[in-house]
Design a protein around this motif. Structure first.
Motif, PDB file in Angstrom:
ATOM      1  N   TYR A   1       0.834  -1.204   0.000  1.00 25.06           N
ATOM      2  CA  TYR A   1       0.000   0.000   0.000  1.00 25.06           C
ATOM      3  C   TYR A   1       0.872   1.258   0.000  1.00 25.06           C
ATOM      4  O   TYR A   1       0.550   2.252  -0.663  1.00 25.06           O
ATOM      5  CB  TYR A   1      -0.909   0.026   1.227  1.00 25.06           C
ATOM      6  N   GLY A   2       1.967   1.204   0.753  1.00 28.29           N
ATOM      7  CA  GLY A   2       2.865   2.359   0.788  1.00 28.29           C
ATOM      8  C   GLY A   2       3.512   2.623  -0.561  1.00 28.29           C
ATOM      9  O   GLY A   2       3.632   3.782  -0.994  1.00 28.29           O
ATOM     10  N   LEU A   3       3.930   1.549  -1.251  1.00 19.12           N
ATOM     11  CA  LEU A   3       4.502   1.718  -2.588  1.00 19.12           C
ATOM     12  C   LEU A   3       3.461   2.251  -3.567  1.00 19.12           C
ATOM     13  O   LEU A   3       3.767   3.078  -4.435  1.00 19.12           O
ATOM     14  CB  LEU A   3       5.071   0.387  -3.076  1.00 19.12           C
ATOM     15  N   ALA A   4       2.224   1.751  -3.437  1.00 15.41           N
ATOM     16  CA  ALA A   4       1.165   2.256  -4.315  1.00 15.41           C
ATOM     17  C   ALA A   4       0.887   3.735  -4.056  1.00 15.41           C
ATOM     18  O   ALA A   4       0.640   4.509  -4.991  1.00 15.41           O
ATOM     19  CB  ALA A   4      -0.113   1.439  -4.116  1.00 15.41           C
ATOM     20  N   ALA A   5       0.936   4.127  -2.779  1.00 14.14           N
ATOM     21  CA  ALA A   5       0.717   5.540  -2.440  1.00 14.14           C
ATOM     22  C   ALA A   5       1.840   6.426  -2.966  1.00 14.14           C
ATOM     23  O   ALA A   5       1.669   7.649  -3.089  1.00 14.14           O
ATOM     24  CB  ALA A   5       0.581   5.707  -0.928  1.00 14.14           C
ATOM     25  N   GLY A   6       2.977   5.812  -3.291  1.00 11.82           N
ATOM     26  CA  GLY A   6       4.080   6.586  -3.850  1.00 11.82           C
ATOM     27  C   GLY A   6       3.762   7.200  -5.199  1.00 11.82           C
ATOM     28  O   GLY A   6       4.483   8.088  -5.677  1.00 11.82           O
ATOM     29  N   GLU A   7       2.665   6.738  -5.844  1.00 16.14           N
ATOM     30  CA  GLU A   7       2.278   7.317  -7.132  1.00 16.14           C
ATOM     31  C   GLU A   7       1.968   8.806  -6.987  1.00 16.14           C
ATOM     32  O   GLU A   7       2.330   9.618  -7.856  1.00 16.14           O
ATOM     33  CB  GLU A   7       1.067   6.579  -7.686  1.00 16.14           C
TER      34      GLU A   7
ATOM     35  N   VAL B   1      -4.325  11.076  -7.584  1.00 12.30           N
ATOM     36  CA  VAL B   1      -4.853  10.711  -6.268  1.00 12.30           C
ATOM     37  C   VAL B   1      -5.937   9.633  -6.410  1.00 12.30           C
ATOM     38  O   VAL B   1      -5.940   8.629  -5.685  1.00 12.30           O
ATOM     39  CB  VAL B   1      -5.419  11.949  -5.548  1.00 12.30           C
ATOM     40  N   VAL B   2      -6.858   9.835  -7.365  1.00 16.68           N
ATOM     41  CA  VAL B   2      -7.917   8.837  -7.587  1.00 16.68           C
ATOM     42  C   VAL B   2      -7.309   7.507  -8.019  1.00 16.68           C
ATOM     43  O   VAL B   2      -7.718   6.433  -7.557  1.00 16.68           O
ATOM     44  CB  VAL B   2      -8.910   9.352  -8.644  1.00 16.68           C
ATOM     45  N   HIS B   3      -6.336   7.575  -8.899  1.00 17.90           N
ATOM     46  CA  HIS B   3      -5.671   6.365  -9.383  1.00 17.90           C
ATOM     47  C   HIS B   3      -5.018   5.612  -8.227  1.00 17.90           C
ATOM     48  O   HIS B   3      -5.078   4.367  -8.156  1.00 17.90           O
ATOM     49  CB  HIS B   3      -4.622   6.748 -10.429  1.00 17.90           C
ATOM     50  N   THR B   4      -4.407   6.328  -7.300  1.00 20.27           N
ATOM     51  CA  THR B   4      -3.763   5.691  -6.141  1.00 20.27           C
ATOM     52  C   THR B   4      -4.785   5.005  -5.246  1.00 20.27           C
ATOM     53  O   THR B   4      -4.574   3.868  -4.796  1.00 20.27           O
ATOM     54  CB  THR B   4      -2.990   6.751  -5.330  1.00 20.27           C
ATOM     55  N   VAL B   5      -5.901   5.687  -4.987  1.00 21.44           N
ATOM     56  CA  VAL B   5      -6.936   5.111  -4.130  1.00 21.44           C
ATOM     57  C   VAL B   5      -7.486   3.830  -4.742  1.00 21.44           C
ATOM     58  O   VAL B   5      -7.636   2.801  -4.066  1.00 21.44           O
ATOM     59  CB  VAL B   5      -8.061   6.127  -3.884  1.00 21.44           C
ATOM     60  N   VAL B   6      -7.774   3.856  -6.044  1.00 24.14           N
ATOM     61  CA  VAL B   6      -8.327   2.673  -6.705  1.00 24.14           C
ATOM     62  C   VAL B   6      -7.280   1.564  -6.768  1.00 24.14           C
ATOM     63  O   VAL B   6      -7.606   0.376  -6.628  1.00 24.14           O
ATOM     64  CB  VAL B   6      -8.843   3.029  -8.112  1.00 24.14           C
ATOM     65  N   THR B   7      -6.018   1.913  -6.951  1.00 28.51           N
ATOM     66  CA  THR B   7      -4.948   0.916  -6.963  1.00 28.51           C
ATOM     67  C   THR B   7      -4.862   0.184  -5.637  1.00 28.51           C
ATOM     68  O   THR B   7      -4.769  -1.054  -5.587  1.00 28.51           O
ATOM     69  CB  THR B   7      -3.598   1.589  -7.284  1.00 28.51           C
ATOM     70  N   ILE B   8      -4.909   0.929  -4.532  1.00 25.70           N
ATOM     71  CA  ILE B   8      -4.864   0.303  -3.207  1.00 25.70           C
ATOM     72  C   ILE B   8      -6.103  -0.549  -2.984  1.00 25.70           C
ATOM     73  O   ILE B   8      -6.029  -1.641  -2.402  1.00 25.70           O
ATOM     74  CB  ILE B   8      -4.726   1.386  -2.122  1.00 25.70           C
ATOM     75  N   TRP B   9      -7.240  -0.067  -3.447  1.00 24.69           N
ATOM     76  CA  TRP B   9      -8.489  -0.837  -3.341  1.00 24.69           C
ATOM     77  C   TRP B   9      -8.352  -2.176  -4.063  1.00 24.69           C
ATOM     78  O   TRP B   9      -8.691  -3.227  -3.525  1.00 24.69           O
ATOM     79  CB  TRP B   9      -9.626   0.002  -3.926  1.00 24.69           C
ATOM     80  N   ILE B  10      -7.831  -2.148  -5.279  1.00 26.21           N
ATOM     81  CA  ILE B  10      -7.667  -3.378  -6.046  1.00 26.21           C
ATOM     82  C   ILE B  10      -6.627  -4.289  -5.417  1.00 26.21           C
ATOM     83  O   ILE B  10      -6.786  -5.521  -5.376  1.00 26.21           O
ATOM     84  CB  ILE B  10      -7.305  -3.051  -7.507  1.00 26.21           C
ATOM     85  N   LEU B  11      -5.535  -3.716  -4.926  1.00 24.27           N
ATOM     86  CA  LEU B  11      -4.510  -4.533  -4.272  1.00 24.27           C
ATOM     87  C   LEU B  11      -5.086  -5.250  -3.056  1.00 24.27           C
ATOM     88  O   LEU B  11      -4.826  -6.445  -2.837  1.00 24.27           O
ATOM     89  CB  LEU B  11      -3.332  -3.655  -3.850  1.00 24.27           C
ATOM     90  N   ARG B  12      -5.857  -4.531  -2.259  1.00 27.11           N
ATOM     91  CA  ARG B  12      -6.453  -5.139  -1.066  1.00 27.11           C
ATOM     92  C   ARG B  12      -7.416  -6.263  -1.441  1.00 27.11           C
ATOM     93  O   ARG B  12      -7.341  -7.376  -0.903  1.00 27.11           O
ATOM     94  CB  ARG B  12      -7.187  -4.069  -0.259  1.00 27.11           C
ATOM     95  N   ALA B  13      -8.331  -5.978  -2.365  1.00 30.84           N
ATOM     96  CA  ALA B  13      -9.278  -7.014  -2.788  1.00 30.84           C
ATOM     97  C   ALA B  13      -8.584  -8.130  -3.551  1.00 30.84           C
ATOM     98  O   ALA B  13      -8.955  -9.308  -3.437  1.00 30.84           O
ATOM     99  CB  ALA B  13     -10.368  -6.381  -3.658  1.00 30.84           C
TER     100      ALA B  13
END
Length: 411
Positions: A24-30, A59-71
């Protein structure tokens, strides 16, 4: 507080938390990379509205990326469905972000080596690269390699169309491909290791359940040995007594008395089995506990033995070892266990200490824990049972039996 929150987690839970937090931290690096890209723009004409949209989409792309990674990790672990609609949303945001980058930064460069690097190409790569990273729980290694090649080719083609010379395009494409390939395989390796860790945790729980089942089978075998033979004899003698009774023979009464004696003997033997699984050899129980715990991945050490103790003491302490071993396997995430048998004058003390205990360890009164039954057996022999927590995350069971009292009671 934080240390306790961390120490109360099992090894698998800690690794799960670390892996998820890292991804999640790496994804937030976007978002950070997008901000750095905007700050590094050279003094050239850019579209301010495009820059604002670009950052918002990042920002939207990061949120959706973390969402997909979690699911996606839940799907990989068999805990939920694959987020199809989230992938569609991410694909749309990725396309919008790439178009916005070309529109906002067209003709602009960044003030970092290599000089003259196209800002629009970097923006396209940013969105495309994190789109691939979000899909790593789903994609196999071959698909990850294919996606990396496709993304790299698309970015290289885009920057070529934007006017870069061929040599610079090839160099940028190769470096981009290597960086993206390293990132996606790092993500994939983390997800794979997380799956392996939870599989090992499941195997450990299964092993603990098998150890409990094996103990129950041994108990069932003891009951079968006691009841099977005696019930067969009782059935034969009852049939004989019935035939003698029909003939008016006086021997029928004697046969029925024999049936009564066998029934009483069977009842006594069953009580012995239920009370202590028959007479237990403490040395054998200690060796069995060490073998079972080590096979479950618990580093186990036994200090002392009970070879010289009276039979009654060995029996009750053997029961303590059995029950405590079962509790370690079923109610903790222990990594180490120390069993100590020490004799101090007229007392013999058995201590079993393990780590990996959560915030709510077993107590004597817990229903189904078996500790209350142990306490009753020890109290009947003049002994005591104590449950202690020497330090957070550890659990200690101390059983003490007066050897002299048992000897006198056995006379």
């Amino acid at each position: 507080m934080v240390n306790r929150w961390w120490s109360e987690r099992s090894a698998a839970q800690r690794f799960d938390l670390y892996t998820r937090g890292s991804l999640y931290g790496l994804a937030a690096g976007e978002v950070v990379l997008a901000a750095m890209l905007v700050l590094s723009l050279s003094e050239q004409d850019v579209r301010p509205a495009g820059v604002a949209v670009f950052l918002a989409l990042a920002v939207v792309h990061t949120v959706v990326t973390i969402w997909i990674l979690r699911a996606g990790m839940k799907w990989y672990l068999g805990q939920g469905p694959w987020p199809r609609w989230a992938v569609v949303v991410l694909a749309v945001v990725t396309a919008l972000g790439a178009v916005t980058a070309v529109w906002a930064f067209h003709g602009s460069t960044v003030d970092v080596p290599p000089e003259g690097s196209g800002a629009s190409a970097a923006g396209v790569l940013l969105f495309a690269g994190f789109f691939v990273l979000a899909l790593t729980p789903r994609l196999t290694s071959s698909w990850l390699l294919f996606a990396t090649v496709v993304v790299t080719g698309c970015v290289a083609g885009a920057i070529h169309l934007l006017g870069w010379p061929g040599a610079r395009t090839v160099a940028f494409g190769i470096s981009t491909g290597l960086a993206l390939l390293g990132g996606v395989f790092a993500f994939r390796a983390s997800v794979w290791m997380l799956g392996v860790m939870w599989e090992l945790e499941g195997s450990r729980r299964t092993q603990a359940q098998l150890a409990v089942a094996e103990e129950r089978l041994r108990f069932a075998r003891d009951l079968h040995d006691v009841l099977g033979r005696n019930l067969s004899v009782m059935a034969l003698k009852s049939e004989l007594a019935a035939q003698l009774s029909r003939r008016g023979r006086a021997e029928a009464e004697a046969e029925m008395m024999a049936v009564r004696d066998i029934a009483q003997e069977s009842l006594r033997e069953v009580r012995e089995v239920v009370h202590g699984y028959r007479a237990a050899d403490l040395t054998s129980e200690l060796a069995g506990a060490r073998s079972v715990l080590r096979s479950a991945g618990v580093d186990t050490r036994v200090v002392g033995d009970g070879a010289q103790l009276p039979g009654d003491v060995q029996s009750v302490l053997g029961w303590v070892v059995r029950e405590a071993t079962t509790n370690v396997l079923r109610h903790s995430q222990a990594r180490s266990c120390v069993i100590t048998v020490a004799r101090d004058g007229g007392q013999v003390r058995l201590t079993m200490r393990n780590d990996g205990v959560g915030a709510a360890p077993l107590e004597q009164g817990d229903a189904g824990s078996g500790l209350s039954g142990l306490e009753e057996r020890l109290r009947a022999m003049g002994g005591t049972l104590a449950v202690e927590r020497p330090q957070p995350g550890s659990f200690q069971l101390v059983a003490s039996v007066p050897v002299q009292t048992v000897r006198e009671g056995a006379r």
